[in-house]
Design a protein around this motif. Sequence first.
Motif, short mmCIF file in Angstrom:
data_model
loop_
_atom_site.label_atom_id
_atom_site.label_comp_id
_atom_site.label_asym_id
_atom_site.label_seq_id
_atom_site.Cartn_x
_atom_site.Cartn_y
_atom_site.Cartn_z
N MET A 29 0.84 -1.19 0.00
CA MET A 29 0.00 0.00 0.00
C MET A 29 0.88 1.25 0.00
N ASN A 30 0.48 2.23 -0.79
CA ASN A 30 1.25 3.48 -0.86
C ASN A 30 1.16 4.28 0.43
N ILE A 31 2.20 5.08 0.69
CA ILE A 31 2.21 5.97 1.84
C ILE A 31 1.42 7.22 1.48
N ARG A 32 0.35 7.47 2.21
CA ARG A 32 -0.52 8.59 1.91
C ARG A 32 0.01 9.86 2.59
N VAL A 33 0.28 10.86 1.76
CA VAL A 33 0.97 12.07 2.23
C VAL A 33 0.15 13.32 1.93
N ILE A 34 0.23 14.30 2.84
CA ILE A 34 -0.28 15.63 2.56
C ILE A 34 0.89 16.60 2.72
N ILE A 35 0.93 17.61 1.88
CA ILE A 35 1.98 18.62 1.91
C ILE A 35 1.35 19.95 2.31
N ALA A 36 1.93 20.61 3.32
CA ALA A 36 1.44 21.92 3.74
C ALA A 36 2.59 22.92 3.71
N ASP A 37 2.49 23.89 2.81
CA ASP A 37 3.53 24.92 2.67
C ASP A 37 2.91 26.12 1.98
N ASP A 38 3.14 27.32 2.53
CA ASP A 38 2.52 28.50 1.92
C ASP A 38 3.26 28.97 0.67
N ASN A 39 4.42 28.39 0.40
CA ASN A 39 5.15 28.69 -0.84
C ASN A 39 4.69 27.72 -1.91
N SER A 40 3.95 28.22 -2.88
CA SER A 40 3.36 27.35 -3.90
C SER A 40 4.42 26.63 -4.73
N PHE A 41 5.57 27.27 -4.94
CA PHE A 41 6.64 26.65 -5.71
C PHE A 41 7.16 25.40 -4.98
N LEU B 209 7.33 13.73 -5.18
CA LEU B 209 6.81 12.54 -4.51
C LEU B 209 6.03 11.65 -5.47
N ASN B 210 5.34 12.26 -6.41
CA ASN B 210 4.55 11.48 -7.36
C ASN B 210 5.40 10.70 -8.35
N THR B 211 6.70 11.03 -8.41
CA THR B 211 7.59 10.25 -9.28
C THR B 211 8.01 8.93 -8.64
N TYR B 212 7.75 8.80 -7.33
CA TYR B 212 8.08 7.56 -6.63
C TYR B 212 6.83 6.69 -6.53
N GLY B 213 7.01 5.42 -6.68
CA GLY B 213 5.86 4.51 -6.72
C GLY B 213 5.22 4.23 -5.39
N ASP B 214 5.89 4.57 -4.28
CA ASP B 214 5.35 4.21 -2.97
C ASP B 214 4.67 5.37 -2.25
N PHE B 215 4.48 6.50 -2.93
CA PHE B 215 3.81 7.64 -2.31
C PHE B 215 2.52 7.98 -3.06
N GLU B 216 1.54 8.42 -2.30
CA GLU B 216 0.31 8.97 -2.88
C GLU B 216 0.04 10.31 -2.22
N VAL B 217 0.23 11.39 -2.96
CA VAL B 217 -0.01 12.73 -2.42
C VAL B 217 -1.51 13.01 -2.49
N LEU B 218 -2.15 13.04 -1.35
CA LEU B 218 -3.59 13.23 -1.30
C LEU B 218 -3.99 14.69 -1.47
N ALA B 219 -3.13 15.60 -0.99
CA ALA B 219 -3.45 17.02 -1.08
C ALA B 219 -2.18 17.84 -0.87
N ALA B 220 -2.21 19.06 -1.39
CA ALA B 220 -1.15 20.04 -1.13
C ALA B 220 -1.84 21.34 -0.75
N VAL B 221 -1.64 21.78 0.49
CA VAL B 221 -2.40 22.93 1.02
C VAL B 221 -1.45 24.04 1.45
N ALA B 222 -2.02 25.21 1.74
CA ALA B 222 -1.21 26.41 1.95
C ALA B 222 -1.00 26.79 3.41
N ASP B 223 -1.67 26.11 4.35
CA ASP B 223 -1.44 26.46 5.76
C ASP B 223 -1.80 25.29 6.65
#
Length: 214
Positions: A1-13, A22-36
């Motif tokens: 099963m993939n590791i489910r990850v969320i990214i929180a950073d106010d810098n959009s870059f 992270l999406n280039t690796y087969g064992d991660f699933e980025v569920l969301a990327a948020v700003a705060d």
Amino acid sequence: MNIRVIIADDNSFIREGMRIILNTYGDFEVLAAVADGAEAVDFCREHEVDVALLDVRMPNMNGVEATRILAEETKTKPLILTTFDDDEYIVDAVRYGAKGYLLKNNDPERICDAIRSVYHGHNVLQNVILDKLKLSLGENRQHEESPAIDKTLFTERELEVMSRIAKGLSNKEIAKELYISEGTVANYITSVLSKTSLEHRTQIAIYYLTGRIR
């Protein structure tokens, strides 16, 4: 099963760049990327997230406060990813339950390894962060005992192990210094964690240096 990850950073870059990496690796699933931090907390309350990759300085709710809430209310494991100028947040983040604390200048493979380690129940703290942690606690001298802690709670050997954890020594290095096995060191650490209700060795270091659990 993939590791489910969320990214929180106010810098959009950084936020979107980390998502792409992270999406280039087969064992991660980025569920969301948020700003705060508030968005991260809300998302983790409603979804099953394994690891939250959190910046420290964010609007609305910073990464330290988000770490506290995530540790108290969810099963998500917080991993702080920050810069050199965040020294004042290190202690609180670790006390509140951060499972890792890394600098943003690490290469992507190192960050991915950290996420995997945190997911599997380990704690990640760079040596440079540990050094800053000691400085922020006023640890600018070498000592074998801390007058701040209640030494009656611990055996002499447990105190010896704790003092070396506070110096940043690994289990292997502690075992070599004390002429005991690594397994015995691990047993002493487990005993200390049980007596203090702490969760990992970095919190032991903070407790030894300050006498405070939280």
